[in-house]
Structures are given as structure tokens and as C-alpha cells.
Design a protein around this motif. Structure first.
Motif, PDB file in Angstrom:
ATOM      1  N   GLN A  26       0.823  -1.211   0.000  1.00 22.89           N
ATOM      2  CA  GLN A  26       0.000   0.000   0.000  1.00 22.89           C
ATOM      3  C   GLN A  26       0.856   1.259   0.000  1.00 22.89           C
ATOM      4  O   GLN A  26       0.498   2.255  -0.641  1.00 22.89           O
ATOM      5  CB  GLN A  26      -0.966   0.011   1.186  1.00 22.89           C
ATOM      6  CG  GLN A  26      -1.934   1.174   1.163  1.00 22.89           C
ATOM      7  CD  GLN A  26      -2.805   1.216  -0.080  1.00 22.89           C
ATOM      8  OE1 GLN A  26      -3.107   0.209  -0.700  1.00 22.89           O
ATOM      9  NE2 GLN A  26      -3.196   2.407  -0.472  1.00 22.89           N
ATOM     10  N   THR A 130      -0.015   5.108   6.257  1.00 23.41           N
ATOM     11  CA  THR A 130      -0.467   3.747   5.964  1.00 23.41           C
ATOM     12  C   THR A 130      -0.316   2.903   7.219  1.00 23.41           C
ATOM     13  O   THR A 130       0.776   2.777   7.763  1.00 23.41           O
ATOM     14  CB  THR A 130       0.351   3.131   4.810  1.00 23.41           C
ATOM     15  OG1 THR A 130       0.248   3.986   3.669  1.00 23.41           O
ATOM     16  CG2 THR A 130      -0.160   1.743   4.460  1.00 23.41           C
ATOM     17  N   GLY A 134      -2.229  -1.869   5.805  1.00 16.93           N
ATOM     18  CA  GLY A 134      -2.477  -1.214   4.542  1.00 16.93           C
ATOM     19  C   GLY A 134      -3.582  -0.173   4.537  1.00 16.93           C
ATOM     20  O   GLY A 134      -3.802   0.487   3.532  1.00 16.93           O
TER      21      GLY A 134
END
Length: 178
Positions: A26, A130, A134
């Protein structure tokens, strides 16, 4: 692009925990989403690669500091100087190194001839916004989660305390100040 990089290096990412792998991919996605506005075209693939692999040192521990361990692993694996530099220096790692009593010289082999602070800011922004699996979080939420995971007395918790202002600034925007 981040998915392509994640697929290319799936064998490396497989050595991370599932949550760390989701976090790392991510971070790469976030960097890829804004790279065209911030990163020169010739550097985009390397910056996205560094973002996806920024936590790889957790899978290949040596010194106990994942940023340095990751950069060393990537250097041994033939990754570019830029990728190794960005991994070594991600998210204020120099402050964590100081907390751990590591000399500044641990960074010497990852130096670049041309400083690229905008690339550091980009990866720090993505990392600090993040969460561990994620999800998008605020920087305060991210720092609180890290502190709770490591606990009082851990070098990482001390690092967060010392780096808080820089990390908060980094998380404000992908091109923000740090």
C-alpha cells in the motif's frame, strides 16, 4: 505500477508477515498514485520499488534496524544505489540509528551524489499515512499504533518520541516539509 513491482518481488515480500506485506504494497501504491506529479519520469520505477520494499529489512535482520538491514539486503541483491539509499533513509531512520547508538557511518555506503529530499518526503508521507495492514490512517494514529506495538522502553518507541515533529510534518502531504 506498485502491483507490478509487488508481483516482481513477491518472493522477497513473502518473507514479511502478511500485515507487513500489505502495509508495504500500500505504501508503494500511494507513491505510485502521486509519482507523476512529484518524481521525474526516469526515477519513478526506482522510487516505487523503494516504497514497496522499504520494510524488507524486517525479513532480513542483521543489525536490528530494519532500514539499514533492508538497504544492505537490497545492495547484496543488486538493487540500484537510489533504491538502497531510499530504503536506508526512509521515515527519519537517522534518528532511530542515533537512538540505537549506531554511528553515522552506517549510512556512508548509501550516500547519493545528488540529494533528493523530495523523494524522502514522498516515501515518509506514504509510510506515515499507511497503517500496519495497509489502511489509510492519520500520522498520529500511525505513531500511536507503533508505540503501542513496541511498548515503553523499546528503541523504536524512543525513536518515535524524538522524531515525532518530523514524522508529523512528513505525513501532511506527499510533497510536504520534513
Amino acid at each position: 505500477m506498485a502491483e507490478v513491482v509487488a508481483d516482481l518481488y513477491a518472493d522477497l515480500l513473502d518473507d514479511l508477515t502478511e500485515s507487513r506485506r500489505r502495509h508495504s504494497v500500500q505504501v508503494g501504491r500511494k507513491v505510485a498514485d502521486v509519482a507523476s506529479d512529484i518524481v521525474p519520469p526516469a526515477l519513478r520505477a526506482e522510487v516505487i520499488t523503494a516504497a514497496v520494499l522499504h520494510d524488507i529489512g524486517y525479513a532480513y535482520p542483521d543489525t536490528g534496524m530494519h532500514a539499514i538491514d533492508g538497504a544492505a539486503f537490497l545492495r547484496r541483491s543488486g538493487f540500484s544505489d537510489l533504491v538502497c539509499h531510499l530504503v536506508a533513509h526512509h521515515s527519519c531512520s537517522h534518528i532511530e540509528a542515533a537512538v540505537r547508538g549506531m554511528p553515522d557511518s552506517v549510512y556512508e555506503s548509501y550516500a547519493l551524489a545528488l540529494p533528493r529530499p523530495e523523494l524522502h518526503r514522498l516515501i515518509a508521507w506514504a509510510d506515515m499515512t499507511t497503517g500496519p495492514t495497509g489502511e489509510t490512517v492519520t500520522v498520529e494514529e500511525r505513531l500511536a499504533e507503533i508505540e503501542s506495538r513496541y511498548g515503553i522502553g523499546d528503541p523504536v518507541t524512543e525513536f518515535i518520541a524524538r522524531a515525532r515533529a518530523e514524522l508529523l510534518a512528513a505525513g501532511q502531504s506527499p510533497s510536504g516539509s520534513m
